[in-house]
Motif scaffolding. Structure first.
Motif, PDB file in Angstrom:
ATOM      1  N   MET A  82      -2.504 -14.464  34.431  1.00  0.00           N
ATOM      2  CA  MET A  82      -2.745 -15.858  33.559  1.00  0.00           C
ATOM      3  C   MET A  82      -3.957 -15.584  32.869  1.00  0.00           C
ATOM      4  O   MET A  82      -5.132 -15.171  33.567  1.00  0.00           O
ATOM      5  N   VAL A  83      -3.804 -15.959  31.626  1.00  0.00           N
ATOM      6  CA  VAL A  83      -5.342 -15.837  30.826  1.00  0.00           C
ATOM      7  C   VAL A  83      -6.056 -17.182  30.989  1.00  0.00           C
ATOM      8  O   VAL A  83      -5.408 -18.248  30.888  1.00  0.00           O
ATOM      9  N   PHE A  90      -5.872 -22.771  32.187  1.00  0.00           N
ATOM     10  CA  PHE A  90      -5.086 -21.694  31.543  1.00  0.00           C
ATOM     11  C   PHE A  90      -4.903 -21.686  29.947  1.00  0.00           C
ATOM     12  O   PHE A  90      -5.036 -22.940  29.583  1.00  0.00           O
ATOM     13  N   LEU A  91      -4.723 -20.542  29.545  1.00  0.00           N
ATOM     14  CA  LEU A  91      -4.564 -20.414  27.745  1.00  0.00           C
ATOM     15  C   LEU A  91      -3.175 -20.043  27.699  1.00  0.00           C
ATOM     16  O   LEU A  91      -2.603 -19.260  28.220  1.00  0.00           O
ATOM     17  N   VAL A 139      -3.647 -24.862  36.013  1.00  0.00           N
ATOM     18  CA  VAL A 139      -2.318 -24.692  35.292  1.00  0.00           C
ATOM     19  C   VAL A 139      -2.040 -26.415  35.126  1.00  0.00           C
ATOM     20  O   VAL A 139      -1.877 -26.986  35.983  1.00  0.00           O
ATOM     21  N   TRP A 140      -2.625 -26.669  34.004  1.00  0.00           N
ATOM     22  CA  TRP A 140      -2.440 -28.069  33.538  1.00  0.00           C
ATOM     23  C   TRP A 140      -3.244 -29.028  34.413  1.00  0.00           C
ATOM     24  O   TRP A 140      -4.554 -28.670  34.373  1.00  0.00           O
ATOM     25  N   ALA A 200       3.066 -19.831  41.755  1.00  0.00           N
ATOM     26  CA  ALA A 200       2.019 -19.214  41.277  1.00  0.00           C
ATOM     27  C   ALA A 200       1.417 -19.725  39.946  1.00  0.00           C
ATOM     28  O   ALA A 200       0.534 -20.780  40.367  1.00  0.00           O
ATOM     29  N   PHE A 201       1.645 -19.244  38.787  1.00  0.00           N
ATOM     30  CA  PHE A 201       1.136 -19.688  37.636  1.00  0.00           C
ATOM     31  C   PHE A 201       2.122 -20.450  36.946  1.00  0.00           C
ATOM     32  O   PHE A 201       1.858 -20.785  35.744  1.00  0.00           O
ATOM     33  N   SER A 202       3.305 -20.707  37.204  1.00  0.00           N
ATOM     34  CA  SER A 202       4.498 -21.317  36.551  1.00  0.00           C
ATOM     35  C   SER A 202       3.934 -22.910  36.713  1.00  0.00           C
ATOM     36  O   SER A 202       3.155 -23.253  37.381  1.00  0.00           O
TER      37      SER A 202
END
Length: 268
Positions: A82-83, A90-91, A139-140, A200-202
């Motif tokens: 993730m960026v 997160f981007l 993430v959000w 994870a990053f979902s």
């Protein structure tokens, strides 16, 4: 969420209708057996996609392992890179549309990221976890952590996307994984996730499913057509049901893999 079986691109898909999408699941063995008897054939898997880097290009595959954290192929799991911006958030393509130009592939023990006019960025699939490089991120509204992939990766992303201070993080094994069941949804619906439904990053669930019929219906109302790439689903199905009927499937069975519906996707 899912078992550890393989999903392939020709598998049949069975679904059961949701009774109450916000209801908590409390099935015993007998109840589960009864439910399995009510699965109906709704279609066939027509495509599988793995998106190693969140909000970047995907990899089309013929088969993949259905891990609890997402589709996995050759040791590369969906949305595990993730960026992030300087503040750790997160981007995505919403704020950096050029991310749509980034192509991701895997080669041996590395993930390659390619962008127009840039040399290939190479990220190790199994980097050594150094505690000092573990960073907090979001993430959000939900907090988690990731392993910083280093200055070269950070400079590469900052240069291509034209934003300063970007970092590339990896959700390495052993690092914090979000519990979907513990996350309150900002749009006010209930949360049917169970303890152990990890991410994870979902965003909300480890898998995203979309039917060809839903995309076709959308395009029938658009002057400028869109493709599956606009929505980045992991599992694409061709179904005999109506458009958007997948939003009503309470459980999904693909081969030996069982999945539960956690939330209709609210964004792209």
């Amino acid at each position: 969420m899912v078992s550890g079986d393989e999903i392939n691109g020709s598998a049949y898909i069975f679904g059961t209708l949701a009774v109450a999408s916000a209801a908590k699941y409390a099935f015993g063995a007998y109840t589960r057996w009864q439910k399995l008897q009510r699965f109906e054939l709704v279609g066939r898997v027509s495509a599988l996609n793995v998106f190693p880097v969140k909000s970047c290009g995907g990899i089309s595959v013929q088969r993949a392992l259905s891990s609890r954290l997402g589709l996995r192929v050759q040791g590369v799991t969906d949305r595990h890179w993730m960026v992030t911006r300087p503040n750790g958030k997160f981007l995505s393509q919403r704020h950096a549309p050029k991310m749509s130009l980034l192509k991701v592939s895997y080669h041996g023990d590395q993930v390659f990221v390619d962008g127009p006019g840039m040399p290939t960025l190479k990220l190790p699939i199994n980097p050594t976890v150094v505690p000092s490089l573990v960073k907090k991120c979001r993430v959000w509204v939900w907090g988690t952590e990731g392993l910083d992939c280093g200055q070269e990766a950070a400079d590469w992303m900052s240069s291509f996307l034209g934003q300063e201070g970007l970092r590339v993080l990896f959700s390495a094994p052993g690092l914090h994984k979000r519990e979907s069941s513990e996350e309150l949804k900002p749009w006010g619906y209930g949360n049917p996730a169970l303890l152990g439904d990890q991410l994870a990053f979902s965003d909300i669930a480890a898998y995203m499913l979309l039917s060809e019929e839903s995309l076709n219906f959308l395009n029938s109302n658009l002057n400028k057509k869109v493709t599956m790439r606009n929505f980045r689903p992991n599992i694409v199905v061709s179904t005999n049901a109506a458009a958007f009927d997948e939003d009503n499937w309470q459980e999904i069975k693909i081969g030996a893999t069982l999945m539960r519906m956690l939330d209709p996707c609210k964004g792209v």
